[in-house]
Write a protein that holds these residues in place. Structure first.
Motif, PDB file in Angstrom:
ATOM      1  N   ARG A 226     -34.015  15.721 -15.199  1.00  0.00           N
ATOM      2  CA  ARG A 226     -33.975  17.187 -15.236  1.00  0.00           C
ATOM      3  C   ARG A 226     -35.203  17.737 -15.958  1.00  0.00           C
ATOM      4  N   ALA A 227     -35.600  17.097 -17.043  1.00  0.00           N
ATOM      5  CA  ALA A 227     -36.789  17.547 -17.771  1.00  0.00           C
ATOM      6  C   ALA A 227     -38.034  17.412 -16.900  1.00  0.00           C
ATOM      7  N   GLU A 228     -38.130  16.330 -16.155  1.00  0.00           N
ATOM      8  CA  GLU A 228     -39.264  16.155 -15.252  1.00  0.00           C
ATOM      9  C   GLU A 228     -39.285  17.253 -14.193  1.00  0.00           C
ATOM     10  N   GLN A 229     -38.121  17.582 -13.645  1.00  0.00           N
ATOM     11  CA  GLN A 229     -38.066  18.636 -12.636  1.00  0.00           C
ATOM     12  C   GLN A 229     -38.435  19.998 -13.219  1.00  0.00           C
ATOM     13  N   ALA A 230     -38.112  20.236 -14.477  1.00  0.00           N
ATOM     14  CA  ALA A 230     -38.482  21.508 -15.107  1.00  0.00           C
ATOM     15  C   ALA A 230     -39.997  21.675 -15.115  1.00  0.00           C
ATOM     16  N   GLN A 231     -40.715  20.631 -15.475  1.00  0.00           N
ATOM     17  CA  GLN A 231     -42.175  20.685 -15.464  1.00  0.00           C
ATOM     18  C   GLN A 231     -42.704  20.817 -14.038  1.00  0.00           C
ATOM     19  N   TRP A 232     -42.120  20.055 -13.134  1.00  0.00           N
ATOM     20  CA  TRP A 232     -42.552  20.097 -11.731  1.00  0.00           C
ATOM     21  C   TRP A 232     -42.318  21.483 -11.130  1.00  0.00           C
ATOM     22  N   LEU A 233     -41.214  22.133 -11.499  1.00  0.00           N
ATOM     23  CA  LEU A 233     -40.916  23.460 -10.963  1.00  0.00           C
ATOM     24  C   LEU A 233     -42.033  24.453 -11.242  1.00  0.00           C
ATOM     25  N   ARG A 234     -42.550  24.411 -12.445  1.00  0.00           N
ATOM     26  CA  ARG A 234     -43.650  25.318 -12.801  1.00  0.00           C
ATOM     27  C   ARG A 234     -44.847  25.104 -11.881  1.00  0.00           C
TER      28      ARG A 234
ATOM     29  N   GLY B  37     -24.330   3.062 -18.824  1.00  0.00           N
ATOM     30  CA  GLY B  37     -25.765   2.998 -19.051  1.00  0.00           C
ATOM     31  C   GLY B  37     -26.607   2.932 -17.797  1.00  0.00           C
ATOM     32  N   ARG B  38     -26.040   3.307 -16.642  1.00  0.00           N
ATOM     33  CA  ARG B  38     -26.748   3.110 -15.372  1.00  0.00           C
ATOM     34  C   ARG B  38     -27.417   4.372 -14.843  1.00  0.00           C
ATOM     35  N   VAL B  39     -27.365   5.485 -15.580  1.00  0.00           N
ATOM     36  CA  VAL B  39     -27.993   6.715 -15.099  1.00  0.00           C
ATOM     37  C   VAL B  39     -28.930   7.276 -16.166  1.00  0.00           C
ATOM     38  N   ALA B  40     -29.917   8.033 -15.704  1.00  0.00           N
ATOM     39  CA  ALA B  40     -30.895   8.656 -16.605  1.00  0.00           C
ATOM     40  C   ALA B  40     -31.271  10.022 -16.053  1.00  0.00           C
ATOM     41  N   PHE B  41     -30.277  10.894 -15.927  1.00  0.00           N
ATOM     42  CA  PHE B  41     -30.517  12.193 -15.315  1.00  0.00           C
ATOM     43  C   PHE B  41     -31.061  13.225 -16.287  1.00  0.00           C
TER      44      PHE B  41
ATOM     45  N   ALA C  38     -24.740   9.589 -21.425  1.00  0.00           N
ATOM     46  CA  ALA C  38     -24.121   8.636 -22.346  1.00  0.00           C
ATOM     47  C   ALA C  38     -22.626   8.448 -22.109  1.00  0.00           C
ATOM     48  N   HIS C  39     -22.050   9.158 -21.146  1.00  0.00           N
ATOM     49  CA  HIS C  39     -20.618   9.021 -20.903  1.00  0.00           C
ATOM     50  C   HIS C  39     -20.285   7.567 -20.554  1.00  0.00           C
ATOM     51  N   PRO C  40     -19.228   7.006 -21.119  1.00  0.00           N
ATOM     52  CA  PRO C  40     -18.955   5.579 -20.921  1.00  0.00           C
ATOM     53  C   PRO C  40     -18.697   5.186 -19.477  1.00  0.00           C
ATOM     54  N   THR C  41     -18.260   6.098 -18.628  1.00  0.00           N
ATOM     55  CA  THR C  41     -17.999   5.721 -17.237  1.00  0.00           C
ATOM     56  C   THR C  41     -19.271   5.326 -16.496  1.00  0.00           C
ATOM     57  N   PHE C  42     -20.442   5.741 -17.003  1.00  0.00           N
ATOM     58  CA  PHE C  42     -21.693   5.418 -16.322  1.00  0.00           C
ATOM     59  C   PHE C  42     -22.259   4.066 -16.736  1.00  0.00           C
TER      60      PHE C  42
END
Length: 392
Positions: free
Chosen positions: A245-253, A237-241, A231-235
């Protein structure tokens, strides 16, 4: 039909070397830049005690011959597992099929999880510094894999720098003898054109994270995203990391439960922003602060990494080399490499990491470009998991 190098407009038809990425036991993906609308395919051959094998790869995911006006990518599957193969690319102009280019043969050693040893090199934070890349290229030997651990660029303000930054940096063929693993850094996702980077970076499963077994070493490659909240204004609204990260947490398992990853003697993690740092004071984002380490990534992934038995995380980002030993709270050590400067005496001097593993140990050595050793670390092999031992 001629073997010409030039497209109908007079420009060079092929603008980069044939770059090998997304290495697997039975294949890889090849990427190369073109100057105009072209189609292309791969030809491969191998030979061993069981005879010669050869074939080609000429189909994209939708059944078309790979075509593009900027960059061609071809995935090769079904090659002899763990073999050394030779590969070359054929490129043909769509506007004038008489104009074609056939690259030289390139030798590729496919991944072999049963190999007795492995060698991995790591670069990071090159930031489009051609002099630094030339020096790194000259010093880095042939290896099983070259991990380019983020911040290839400063930002993507124009769409015309991808080919010469990713595929032919400093006019070098950096994947010659070193299949390439590109990890995404925070600078690599900046600029109006950053969304196009994925056209030039091939990954195993078309996602910016993956896992692979290289001899006795299991490697997990992760995307730490930006160094500030989404949500930082410099982005703008162009990023959704955060969801990534949540997707990678599930994938890691799931990935670390695969037998070849779960039971590897050595277990390494590669990501651009460190998961630990020497000073973990929270960043003040309202006063131009940013993350020196990715607490958001660590919070998402820590439990899965501990459950897997991760031994070492290898990162860049800070431009300040560091080794943070494992402890009771964080049973994985953290290595952070240097910056982009050619001058070895600079506070942000470039480094490269040499990782060599065999049955006895895994040894990591970080050097500056004058050959001086900055950091060394050694890991013992881990025992198989209890479930693997029960299976015998």
């Amino acid at each position: 039909m001629t073997d010409a190098l030039h497209a109908p407009g007079g420009e060079t038809l092929v603008r980069s070397p044939l770059v090998i990425m997304a290495l697997r036991p039975d294949g890889f993906e090849a990427v190369w830049a073109v100057a105009g609308l072209s189609r292309g395919w791969l030809e491969w051959r191998s030979g061993d005690a069981h005879g010669d094998a050869h074939g080609d790869a000429r189909m994209d995911a939708f059944g078309m011959t790979p075509q593009s006006a900027h960059v061609l990518r071809v995935r090769a599957d079904g090659l002899p597992t763990g073999a050394d193969v030779q590969v070359r690319a054929v490129t043909v102009s769509v506007a004038d099929p008489a104009v074609r280019h056939v690259s030289a043969w390139k030798i590729v050693r496919l991944l072999d999880g049963s190999a007795e040893s492995a060698r991995i090199a790591v670069w990071n934070d090159t930031h489009q510094r051609d002099d630094t890349i030339r020096a790194l290229d000259a010093q880095t030997p042939s290896v099983d894999l070259l991990v380019w651990n983020g911040d290839l660029c400063n930002d993507w303000t124009t769409p015309d720098r991808f080919a010469d930054t990713v595929l032919s940096p400093a006019q070098r063929d950096i994947s010659a003898g070193r299949p390439l693993e590109v990890l995404i850094g925070n600078h690599d996702v900046r600029g109006d054109w950053a969304f196009r980077l994925q056209e030039y970076v091939a990954t195993r499963d078309a996602r910016p994270f993956s896992a692979a077994r290289i001899g006795p070493v299991a490697c997990v490659f992760l995307h730490t995203g930006e160094d500030k909240p989404d949500a930082h204004p410099t982005f703008r609204g162009r990023v959704a990391f955060e969801p990534l990260r949540a997707e990678q947490a599930q994938w890691l398992r799931e990935a670390t439960a695969r037998p070849e990853i779960r039971d590897a003697p050595y277990r390494l993690v590669f990501c651009h922003i460190p998961l630990r740092w020497v000073d973990e004071v929270p960043a003040d984002y309202d006063r131009e602060g940013y993350d020196w380490f990715s607490r958001m990534s660590r919070d998402a992934w820590h439990d899965a990494l501990v459950a897997w038995g991760a031994q070492l995380v290898v990162s860049g980002h800070t431009h300040e080399p560091a080794l943070i030993p494992a402890d009771q709270e964080f049973p994985y050590a953290q290595v952070v490499a240097g910056g982009p400067d050619l001058d070895a005496s600079s506070a942000e001097a470039a480094t490269w990491i040499d990782i060599q593993a065999d049955r006895g140990s895994l040894r990591l050595t970080m050097r500056t470009l004058d050959g001086a050793v900055r950091i060394t670390e050694a890991l013992p092999p881990l025992a198989k998991t209890a479930s693997a031992l029960l299976r015998g």
